[in-house]
Every structure is written in structure tokens, then in C-alpha cells.
Scaffold this motif. Sequence first.
Motif, PDB file in Angstrom:
ATOM      1  N   GLY A  10       0.542  -1.039   0.352  1.00 54.67           N
ATOM      2  CA  GLY A  10      -0.222   0.054  -0.307  1.00 54.67           C
ATOM      3  C   GLY A  10       0.847   1.043   0.195  1.00 54.67           C
ATOM      4  N   ILE A  11       0.757   2.252  -0.850  1.00 52.92           N
ATOM      5  CA  ILE A  11       1.047   3.465  -0.916  1.00 52.92           C
ATOM      6  C   ILE A  11       0.208   4.753  -0.392  1.00 52.92           C
ATOM      7  CG2 ILE A  11       1.780   5.547  -2.342  1.00 52.92           C
ATOM      8  CD1 ILE A  11       1.603   4.085  -4.244  1.00 52.92           C
ATOM      9  N   VAL A  12       1.421   4.719   0.996  1.00 49.76           N
ATOM     10  CA  VAL A  12       1.080   5.384   1.944  1.00 49.76           C
ATOM     11  C   VAL A  12       0.433   6.853   1.390  1.00 49.76           C
ATOM     12  CG1 VAL A  12       1.599   6.190   4.190  1.00 49.76           C
ATOM     13  CG2 VAL A  12       2.802   4.515   3.644  1.00 49.76           C
ATOM     14  N   LEU A  43       7.341   7.656   1.208  1.00 51.94           N
ATOM     15  CA  LEU A  43       8.758   7.472   0.865  1.00 51.94           C
ATOM     16  C   LEU A  43       9.761   6.327   1.394  1.00 51.94           C
ATOM     17  CD1 LEU A  43      10.123  11.438  -0.135  1.00 51.94           C
ATOM     18  CD2 LEU A  43       9.747  10.044  -1.576  1.00 51.94           C
ATOM     19  N   GLN A  44       9.068   6.010   2.515  1.00 55.67           N
ATOM     20  CA  GLN A  44       9.717   5.012   2.646  1.00 55.67           C
ATOM     21  C   GLN A  44       9.220   4.019   2.771  1.00 55.67           C
ATOM     22  OE1 GLN A  44       9.283   5.417   7.468  1.00 55.67           O
ATOM     23  NE2 GLN A  44      10.292   7.010   7.569  1.00 55.67           N
ATOM     24  N   GLY A  45       7.674   3.586   2.049  1.00 56.16           N
ATOM     25  CA  GLY A  45       6.869   2.724   1.996  1.00 56.16           C
ATOM     26  C   GLY A  45       7.530   2.799   0.091  1.00 56.16           C
ATOM     27  N   ALA A  46       8.185   3.666  -0.280  1.00 54.11           N
ATOM     28  CA  ALA A  46       8.633   3.552  -1.772  1.00 54.11           C
ATOM     29  C   ALA A  46      10.203   2.634  -1.607  1.00 54.11           C
ATOM     30  CB  ALA A  46       8.039   4.631  -2.693  1.00 54.11           C
ATOM     31  N   MET A 339       5.510   2.448  11.905  1.00 56.49           N
ATOM     32  CA  MET A 339       5.176   1.869  12.649  1.00 56.49           C
ATOM     33  C   MET A 339       5.247   2.516  13.943  1.00 56.49           C
ATOM     34  SD  MET A 339       6.788  -1.183  12.834  1.00 56.49           S
ATOM     35  CE  MET A 339       7.865  -1.554  14.457  1.00 56.49           C
ATOM     36  N   ALA A 340       5.221   3.474  13.938  1.00 59.25           N
ATOM     37  CA  ALA A 340       4.644   4.618  14.963  1.00 59.25           C
ATOM     38  C   ALA A 340       3.375   4.765  14.769  1.00 59.25           C
ATOM     39  CB  ALA A 340       5.587   5.613  14.973  1.00 59.25           C
ATOM     40  N   ASN A 341       2.636   4.476  13.929  1.00 58.51           N
ATOM     41  CA  ASN A 341       1.290   3.945  14.040  1.00 58.51           C
ATOM     42  C   ASN A 341       0.983   2.686  14.250  1.00 58.51           C
ATOM     43  OD1 ASN A 341      -0.932   5.135  13.429  1.00 58.51           O
ATOM     44  ND2 ASN A 341      -1.570   6.189  11.331  1.00 58.51           N
ATOM     45  N   GLY A 342       1.630   1.700  14.158  1.00 60.28           N
ATOM     46  CA  GLY A 342       1.060   0.668  14.853  1.00 60.28           C
ATOM     47  C   GLY A 342       1.073  -0.717  13.278  1.00 60.28           C
ATOM     48  N   GLY A 343       2.344  -0.617  12.230  1.00 61.81           N
ATOM     49  CA  GLY A 343       2.659  -1.439  11.244  1.00 61.81           C
ATOM     50  C   GLY A 343       4.034  -1.510  10.639  1.00 61.81           C
ATOM     51  N   GLY A 344       4.268  -2.667  10.695  1.00 62.99           N
ATOM     52  CA  GLY A 344       5.876  -2.992  10.228  1.00 62.99           C
ATOM     53  C   GLY A 344       5.361  -3.352   8.609  1.00 62.99           C
ATOM     54  N   PRO A 345       6.811  -3.644   7.767  1.00 65.56           N
ATOM     55  CA  PRO A 345       6.568  -4.170   6.545  1.00 65.56           C
ATOM     56  C   PRO A 345       5.456  -5.285   6.129  1.00 65.56           C
ATOM     57  CG  PRO A 345       8.574  -4.855   7.944  1.00 65.56           C
ATOM     58  CD  PRO A 345       7.904  -4.024   8.900  1.00 65.56           C
ATOM     59  N   ALA A 346       4.519  -6.108   7.169  1.00 69.00           N
ATOM     60  CA  ALA A 346       4.114  -6.744   6.928  1.00 69.00           C
ATOM     61  C   ALA A 346       2.405  -6.299   6.083  1.00 69.00           C
ATOM     62  CB  ALA A 346       3.843  -8.416   7.397  1.00 69.00           C
ATOM     63  N   CYS A 347       1.958  -5.709   7.701  1.00 68.05           N
ATOM     64  CA  CYS A 347       1.091  -4.559   7.822  1.00 68.05           C
ATOM     65  C   CYS A 347       0.838  -4.114   5.961  1.00 68.05           C
ATOM     66  CB  CYS A 347       1.348  -3.594   8.000  1.00 68.05           C
ATOM     67  SG  CYS A 347       0.636  -4.371  10.224  1.00 68.05           S
ATOM     68  N   LEU A 348       2.086  -3.744   5.420  1.00 69.05           N
ATOM     69  CA  LEU A 348       2.256  -3.232   4.071  1.00 69.05           C
ATOM     70  C   LEU A 348       1.948  -3.450   3.212  1.00 69.05           C
ATOM     71  CD1 LEU A 348       4.674  -0.399   5.169  1.00 69.05           C
ATOM     72  CD2 LEU A 348       2.871   0.363   4.788  1.00 69.05           C
ATOM     73  N   ARG A 349       1.612  -5.177   3.485  1.00 70.03           N
ATOM     74  CA  ARG A 349       2.011  -5.677   1.899  1.00 70.03           C
ATOM     75  C   ARG A 349       0.886  -6.765   1.348  1.00 70.03           C
ATOM     76  NH1 ARG A 349       2.453  -9.703   4.084  1.00 70.03           N
ATOM     77  NH2 ARG A 349       3.776 -11.348   5.096  1.00 70.03           N
ATOM     78  N   LEU A 350      -0.060  -6.577   0.925  1.00 70.22           N
ATOM     79  CA  LEU A 350      -1.075  -8.024   0.258  1.00 70.22           C
ATOM     80  C   LEU A 350      -0.188  -9.109  -0.365  1.00 70.22           C
ATOM     81  CD1 LEU A 350      -3.937  -9.473   0.723  1.00 70.22           C
ATOM     82  CD2 LEU A 350      -4.291  -7.717  -1.727  1.00 70.22           C
TER      83      LEU A 350
END
Length: 416
Positions: A10-12, A43-46, A339-350
Motif C-alpha cells: 500500500g502506498i502511504v 517515501l519509506q514505503g516506496a 511503525m509509529a502508527n502500528g504497522g510494520g513491513p508485513a502490514c504494508l503488503r498483500l
Amino acid sequence: MSLTEINFDGIVGPSHNYAGLSLGNIASASHKGDPSYPRAAALQGAAKMRGNLSRLGVQGFLLPLPRPNILLEDTLSLDGTEAPALRAAPWSASSMWTANAATVSPAPDTIDGKCHLTPANLVAMLHRAQEWPDTKRQLDIAFGNTDHFVVHGPVPPTFGDEGAANHGRFCEGHGSAGVELFVYGKTGGKFPARQHEQASRLVARKHGLDPAKCVFVEQNPAAIEAGAFHNDVVSVVNERVLFTHAEAFADQAGAYEAIREVFPALEVVEVPSASVSLEEAIRTYLFNAQLLTMPDGSMALIVPEECRESESVWSYCEAMMASNGPIREVIPVDVRQSMANGGGPACLRLRVACDPTTVDPRFLLDEAKADRIESVISETWPEQIDPADLGSDTLANSVVSARNSLLDALEIHELA
């Protein structure tokens, strides 16, 4: 047809903020009221996506949902006198955590030989329950090839469903038939158990899965109480490997036995509580990691930088890499804003196992597209959002304009 696992990150979104809306998510609650940095977050997510593209050769993405959600604002009759949490809900950027977007069953597992996706209803939280209509709209486009995909509607809101964050798949290879693991919680504790057992069972039936190849396991209530609001905070599956904390499941030994009955090749990598406490595992999101099969067949674990900064977690990781186990590499990435909002690398991907040629190519990343995405983010995403900004017309115009610029750059005008 050649199937491979594609991570759709997911693009933030440009409305990324810290309103602390997620009950039971300790990181989210602890940063409530802090200023957020949407540009840095995106940009961190990208950068994480670029890294996995270079490692695996394939990477997908999903786009931010439209915010603020005008329909929800109207439904809530917002007039400035409401509680801050209600005012913040239509601005939530939580769709960035696409592990909750849907549950996915690849074609080798289903009765009709198609990949099935069911968007999660996310009914446990108002700010997330608004997501599924726009999520489904996006899935309908990205996976619109009906010869290969079936996109369902969500399960009824009577049963809370939080998607792939409570689902895993065991297989010998991503293109072979597998065994699907569904993890559910039970209510009655301090924090809500968001994944209902009947939601998981309904998804399995909708997807046409063989009941003999499905395993339903209860999450440890103590893990939920400690802040593991989804099972992917305490365990992650890849092919034959289950990487898990020793306190992940209500009946740890029973869970392993149930999986082995239908998938004898199971290889468990269990982290003892004496090595990494449950609280430290949740704080650092050691298990909210991407466990990837690399091109040479080895496995790598993509973890947050916070893992390297924890003495106990990093000591365990170093010992694991030095062993003869299946996980040979641990790669920290910077996703501190997420991470500060409660989601790490796995949260960001399907994760979607499919033939990349069957996916709408506009949702597949390449270096040129990554350049475009990063350029739009750098030029249009707000640098900082304070909670008091939520609800302002100035911020609304900025967020809407930024998202539209991204849609234009990627030529996905159907989502405007």
C-alpha cells in the motif's frame, strides 16, 4: 501459466496521521496526538518496494483510498462539536496496510482453478470499516481478468474479518497446491478480537477451498491482550516455514499438530519467550515481517529497523542466521512512520500468488514507475500533519490534489 508470489504494497496516503484510532494497537495509541510526516512515510514505503523489486524481480502496489471520505463525514453529521476520534475517522490513511485489504486464495487451492480475493469488512473499527467499498473497487481493476481472478464482496458485518493479516498459506512452492491457515480470536478480553472464526470459515467456503486443506486455529488471548491485534504481529508463514513466537496460539502444540496433519512438511521456527519476550516481539514487530523466498531458494526476513536496535531481538536474529535453519538472511528496513502508527513491513503488503501477466500492469512496479511515484510524493504529499489540522479545508484540498496527481502519473483514472 507460471505462478509467482507478488507483494502488493500500500502506498502511504497523503492524509497519514496519528489520531490513535485503533483500540488494542499499542503503537498507535502511544503516538496519538503526535505530528505525522506523510511525505517521509510514503517515501519509506516506496524504498521498501524498490528493495523487494530488486530482490525478487516483481512487486505490486495498491493506491491510497480517497480521503477525506466525504460520504462518511456526511453519515456522521460532522459539525465541529463531535469527538476528535469521529472527526479523524474520515481522514484515516490505514488502507496503506494492505495485509488487511483482503484474503487471497491462489488458483491451485480453489475448486475452479482461479485466484479468489475477498475484501475484509474490517467492522471492528469505524476508521477501517469505511475501506472495503473503495478497496473492492481497486481490486476489481487490478485483478479484473475474470479468466484468472474472482473478487468477492465482503463477509456480512455480523462477522468481523481483517483479511490476510490472520491468514497464511503452506505449500512446497507458490505455484503448487497448498494448505491455508486461518487464525481467529475470541472476545472477552481488554481488547477486541477482530477476526471472527465464522468470517474465516465463510471466506474458505466462498473461495471454494477443500475443507481437508484448511486449518482453523485460535490466537492466544494473551497475545491479543499484549497488543497483537492481528496474528501477523506474532507469526508469519512462507511456503513450508512457520516463523512464530512461542505464545502466538491458544494451543501452541495443538496448532502445530493440526497443521502437520495436512501439511507434513511443516518446518517451525519458534522463538522462545526466554529469548524474545512477547512484549518485545510486539514492540519491535519481529514477526510483522516479510518472509520471502529468494531467487536461489533461500529465505530472507524483512524486518523493521527497530529489530536491529533491540538487543534481545537482534541477538536472536544473529543466532538464527548463523544456524542451519531455513531463514538465512535478516534485512532491516526503515518504515518508522508506519511503525509509529502500528504497522510494520508485513502490514504494508498483500501477497497474491498469480501469473504477473494476468494482473493489470498499471499496478505492477518497475524502476520508471517507482521514479514517478517518488516524484509525485516528494512534490505533493504534505510534509507534516498535526491532529488539529484534520477537518480543515486547506488540508483537504492538499490531500485530494496529491492523490489525483498520483492517479494521473500512473494513468489509473478509474479511481479518481
